[in-house]
Design an enzyme around this catalytic site. Structure first.
Site, mmCIF file in Angstrom:
data_model
loop_
_atom_site.group_PDB
_atom_site.id
_atom_site.type_symbol
_atom_site.label_atom_id
_atom_site.label_comp_id
_atom_site.label_asym_id
_atom_site.label_seq_id
_atom_site.Cartn_x
_atom_site.Cartn_y
_atom_site.Cartn_z
ATOM 1 N N ARG A 16 0.815 -1.224 0.000
ATOM 2 C CA ARG A 16 0.000 0.000 0.000
ATOM 3 C C ARG A 16 0.843 1.267 0.000
ATOM 4 O O ARG A 16 0.324 2.366 -0.174
ATOM 5 C CB ARG A 16 -0.960 -0.009 1.199
ATOM 6 C CG ARG A 16 -2.203 -0.843 0.913
ATOM 7 C CD ARG A 16 -3.046 -1.003 2.154
ATOM 8 N NE ARG A 16 -3.537 0.259 2.671
ATOM 9 C CZ ARG A 16 -3.935 0.433 3.930
ATOM 10 N NH1 ARG A 16 -3.882 -0.564 4.786
ATOM 11 N NH2 ARG A 16 -4.380 1.609 4.327
ATOM 12 N N GLY A 105 8.489 -3.795 12.630
ATOM 13 C CA GLY A 105 9.318 -2.769 11.982
ATOM 14 C C GLY A 105 8.518 -1.591 11.453
ATOM 15 O O GLY A 105 9.081 -0.532 11.184
HETATM 16 C C1 UD1 Z 1 -1.421 -8.404 13.905
HETATM 17 C C2 UD1 Z 1 -1.908 -9.163 15.146
HETATM 18 C C3 UD1 Z 1 -3.150 -8.462 15.666
HETATM 19 C C4 UD1 Z 1 -2.869 -7.022 15.988
HETATM 20 C C5 UD1 Z 1 -2.269 -6.310 14.768
HETATM 21 C C6 UD1 Z 1 -1.755 -4.950 15.166
HETATM 22 C C7 UD1 Z 1 -1.308 -11.499 14.775
HETATM 23 C C8 UD1 Z 1 -1.800 -12.820 14.374
HETATM 24 N N1 UD1 Z 1 -2.201 -10.508 14.762
HETATM 25 O O1 UD1 Z 1 -2.440 -8.523 12.921
HETATM 26 O O2 UD1 Z 1 -3.620 -9.130 16.832
HETATM 27 O O3 UD1 Z 1 -4.023 -6.362 16.416
HETATM 28 O O4 UD1 Z 1 -1.143 -7.042 14.245
HETATM 29 O O5 UD1 Z 1 -1.354 -4.258 14.033
HETATM 30 O O6 UD1 Z 1 -0.154 -11.365 15.092
HETATM 31 N N2 UD1 Z 1 4.662 -10.701 9.479
HETATM 32 C C9 UD1 Z 1 5.753 -11.438 9.102
HETATM 33 N N3 UD1 Z 1 5.562 -12.692 8.632
HETATM 34 C C10 UD1 Z 1 4.351 -13.253 8.522
HETATM 35 C C11 UD1 Z 1 3.227 -12.500 8.892
HETATM 36 C C12 UD1 Z 1 3.418 -11.231 9.383
HETATM 37 O O7 UD1 Z 1 6.879 -10.983 9.200
HETATM 38 O O8 UD1 Z 1 4.279 -14.401 8.102
HETATM 39 C C13 UD1 Z 1 4.865 -9.345 9.979
HETATM 40 C C14 UD1 Z 1 4.223 -8.315 9.085
HETATM 41 O O9 UD1 Z 1 5.126 -7.858 8.096
HETATM 42 C C15 UD1 Z 1 3.856 -7.213 10.045
HETATM 43 C C16 UD1 Z 1 3.556 -7.975 11.342
HETATM 44 O O10 UD1 Z 1 4.210 -9.210 11.222
HETATM 45 O O11 UD1 Z 1 4.955 -6.346 10.289
HETATM 46 C C17 UD1 Z 1 2.065 -8.153 11.565
HETATM 47 O O12 UD1 Z 1 1.510 -8.877 10.509
HETATM 48 P P1 UD1 Z 1 0.129 -8.467 9.845
HETATM 49 O O13 UD1 Z 1 -0.176 -9.405 8.765
HETATM 50 O O14 UD1 Z 1 0.086 -7.019 9.562
HETATM 51 O O15 UD1 Z 1 -0.847 -8.800 11.062
HETATM 52 P P2 UD1 Z 1 -2.239 -8.157 11.361
HETATM 53 O O16 UD1 Z 1 -3.295 -8.929 10.650
HETATM 54 O O17 UD1 Z 1 -2.196 -6.701 11.187
#
Ligand code: UD1
Ligand code: MG
Length: 449
Positions: A16, A105
Site C-alpha cells: 500500500r 518494523g
Molecule cells: C497483527 C496481530 C493483531 C494485531 C495487529 C496490530 C497477529 C496474528 N495478529 O495482525 O492481533 O491487532 O497485528 O497491528 O499477530 N509478518 C511477518 N511474517 C508473517 C506474517 C506477518 O513478518 O508471516 C509481519 C508483518 O510484516 C507485520 C507484522 O508481522 O509487520 C504483523 O503482521 P500483519 O499481517 O500485519 O498482522 P495483522 O493482521 O495486522
C-alpha cells in the site's frame, strides 16, 4: 537485571506504500522506521536484537546492520504468520534470554519506557505480556479477551464473533514472552483459523492451557500507530515531530512557531536557543546555547557555536562548523567550512571547503570557487581579514591574516598576510565621452517626447 532479546518483524512488503522500497525503509524524522525500532530496542537494554526479513530483502538487512551493527538478521522464507516469523529467529531464542519482546518494523513510535512496562508482568511470573490499546475503530485488530480482568485469549478480527468484535481493547502487536518457555509456546501454535496462519497471538491461549498467566499493558493510541500507507507515514511523522519539538522546548529552546520547525531524530539543541518560524533541521545538527536560527533556514550536518546567528534564509550544509558568535546572514550557503569565532558572512555568499579565521568579515556576494569540474579545492582565509564585496576566491587559494581583498576581485593567487589584493580591471574615466556618444547615436532621429 533480566536479559532481553528483541525480535523485530520486518518482513512486510508494504504494497500500500506504492513504492519500490520495502516499507520499513521509509523514513521518519530523517531515519528509517526500522532504525527507529532498532534504536528503541537498544535503548530498552536489549542484550540481543534479531531482525526477521522477507526473502530477497537485502536492503532491509543492510539497513538493520547499519542501524544496529550487533543485530542478527534472519530470513522468513515463506509468509506463514507472525508466530512462524518469530520462529525464524529460533537460533536466537534458543540461547535462553529471560525476556523476549516482539516488535514490528512498521510501528516506529514505541518508546523504550513502554517496552519496560510491557515486560513488567513477566518479572511478576506471567508467561506472555501483550501491549493493548483502544483504537477509535477496532476493525482489523486482534481483540483482547479477558475473564475477571485476566487476559485469556486474543481473537483475530477475522475469527471473532459479533460479541468479541464489540470489545474495544485491542492488540497493538507488541508482545513479550518468558524466554524460558517462548520456544515451547510458539511450537504449540497451530494454524486452524480464518487465515490459515500461525498466529503469534495464540500464545496467550497456549500459555493458559499450560497453566501460565498472561498480562496486558495498555499504551496510548498514538504510540502504537502502525504505518501501512503514505498517509499513515505522514501521520507518524507528525507525531514524531510533535515529540521532538516538545523535547527541544523542554530542553530550554524557544520555538516561536513549533508547528513550523522540523527536527531530525538526532538534532541537538541547547538552552536559550531561539528558532524562528519555518526552519528545517536535517541529520547531524548541533546548536549550542544561546544561538539564533532565523526564519526559513535549512540546516544539516552543521555545528552552530554559542551565540551564533544564522539566517534568515540561510543554508548550512554538512561540515559547516560555526564558532562562537558567528553571523551567517540571508542567502548564504556554507558547506564543509570552518568559521572561527566572530566571523561574519552576512549576505548572498557561498563558502565551501574553506577555513576562515577569527573575526574575518566576508562581504556580500563572495563566492569560493571550489570545484573545477573534477575535484574540490580548499580556500584558506586567515583571521581579522576583510574580503570585499563580490569577490571570487578561485581555490586552491589562501588569504593571510589581516589581509584586505578589494571589492569585485577575482583572486587566483595567494594573498600574503596584511597585504591588499586587488584583482579587477582598473577603472578609466573619459571626460565628455558619454555626451559625445549620445550626440552621435541620436543623429537623424526625431527628438524624444
Ligand atoms: C497483527 C496481530 C493483531 C494485531 C495487529 C496490530 C497477529 C496474528 N495478529 O495482525 O492481533 O491487532 O497485528 O497491528 O499477530 N509478518 C511477518 N511474517 C508473517 C506474517 C506477518 O513478518 O508471516 C509481519 C508483518 O510484516 C507485520 C507484522 O508481522 O509487520 C504483523 O503482521 P500483519 O499481517 O500485519 O498482522 P495483522 O493482521 O495486522
Ligand atoms: Mg498489520
Amino acid at each position: 537485571m533480566r536479559s532481553l532479546l528483541v525480535i523485530v518483524l520486518a518482513a512486510g512488503e508494504g504494497t500500500r506504500m506504492r513504492s519500490s522500497r520495502p516499507k520499513v525503509l521509509h523514513a521518519l524524522a530523517g531515519r528509517s522506521m526500522l532504525a527507529h525500532v532498532l534504536d528503541t530496542a537498544t535503548r530498552a537494554g536489549a542484550a540481543q536484537v534479531a531482525v526477521v526479513i522477507g526473502p530477497d530483502h537485502d536492503a532491509v538487512a543492510d539497513e538493520a546492520r547499519r542501524a544496529a551493527p550487533e543485530a542478527e538478521v534472519f530470513v522468513q522464507t515463506e509468509r506463514r504468520g507472525t508466530a512462524d516469523a518469530v520462529l525464524a529467529a529460533r537460533e536466537a531464542l534458543a540461547r535462553g534470554f529471560d525476556d523476549v519482546v516482539v516488535m514490528y518494523g512498521d510501528t516506529p513510535l514505541v518508546r523504550p519506557e513502554t517496552l519496560a512496562a510491557l515486560r513488567a508482568p513477566l518479572a511478576a511470573g506471567a508467561a506472555v505480556a501483550v501491549l493493548g490499546f483502544r483504537p477509535e475503530d477496532p476493525a482489523g485488530y486482534g481483540r483482547l479477551l479477558t475473564d475477571e480482568g485476566e487476559l485469556v485469549a486474543i481473537r483475530e478480527d477475522k475469527d471473532a464473533s459479533p460479541a468479541e468484535k464489540a470489545i474495544g481493547l485491542c492488540n497493538a502487536g507488541l508482545m513479550a514472552f518468558d524466554g524460558r518457555v517462548a520456544l515451547d509456546l510458539l511450537g504449540r501454535i497451530g494454524n486452524a483459523n480464518a487465515k490459515g496462519e500461525f498466529y503469534l497471538t495464540d500464545a496467550v491461549e497456549v500459555a493458559r492451557s499450560l497453566g501460565r498467566r498472561s498480562g496486558v499493558h495498555e499504551a496510548a493510541v498514538e504510540e502504537v500507530a502502525g504505518v501501512n500507507s503514505r498517509a499513515q507515514l505522514a501521520e507518524a511523522e507528525a507525531l514524531m515531530q510533535a515529540r521532538l519539538r516538545r523535547a527541544a522546548l523542554d530542553g530550554g529552546a524557544t520555538l516561536v512557531a513549533p508547528q513550523t520547525v522540523f527536527f531530525c531524530h538526532d538534532t541537538r539543541i541547547g538552552r536559550d536557543v531561539l528558532v524562528e518560524p519555518n526552519v528545517v533541521f536535517g541529520p547531524g545538527v548541533h546548536i549550542e546555547d544561546g544561538a539564533t536560527i532565523r526564519a526559513f533556514s535549512h540546516v544539516e550536518g552543521a555545528h552552530v557555536g554559542a551565540g551564533a546567528i544564522v539566517g534568515p534564509f540561510a543554508r548550512l550544509r554538512p561540515g559547516a562548523e560555526l564558532g562562537q558568535g558567528v553571523h551567517v546572514g540571508n542567502f548564504v550557503e556554507i558547506k564543509a567550512a570552518d568559521l572561527a569565532p566572530g566571523v561574519k558572512v552576512n549576505h548572498l555568499s557561498y563558502v565551501g571547503d574553506s577555513s576562515v579565521g577569527a573575526n574575518t568579515n566576508i562581504g556580500a556576494g563572495t563566492i569560493t570557487c571550489n570545484y573545477d569540474g573534477f575535484r574540490k579545492h580548499r580556500t584558506l582565509i586567515g583571521a581579522n581579514s576583510f574580503i570585499g564585496t563580490n569577490t571570487l576566491l578561485v581555490a586552491p587559494v589562501s588569504v593571510g591574516d589581516g589581509a584586505y581583498v578589494g571589492t569585485g576581485s577575482v583572486i587566483t593567487e595567494d594573498v600574503p598576510a596584511d597585504a591588499l589584493a586587488i584583482g579587477r580591471a582598473r577603472q578609466v574615466n573619459k571626460p565628455g565621452f558619454a555626451a559625445r556618444l549620445r550626440e552621435r547615436l541620436s543623429a537623424g532621429l526625431a527628438p524624444k517626447k
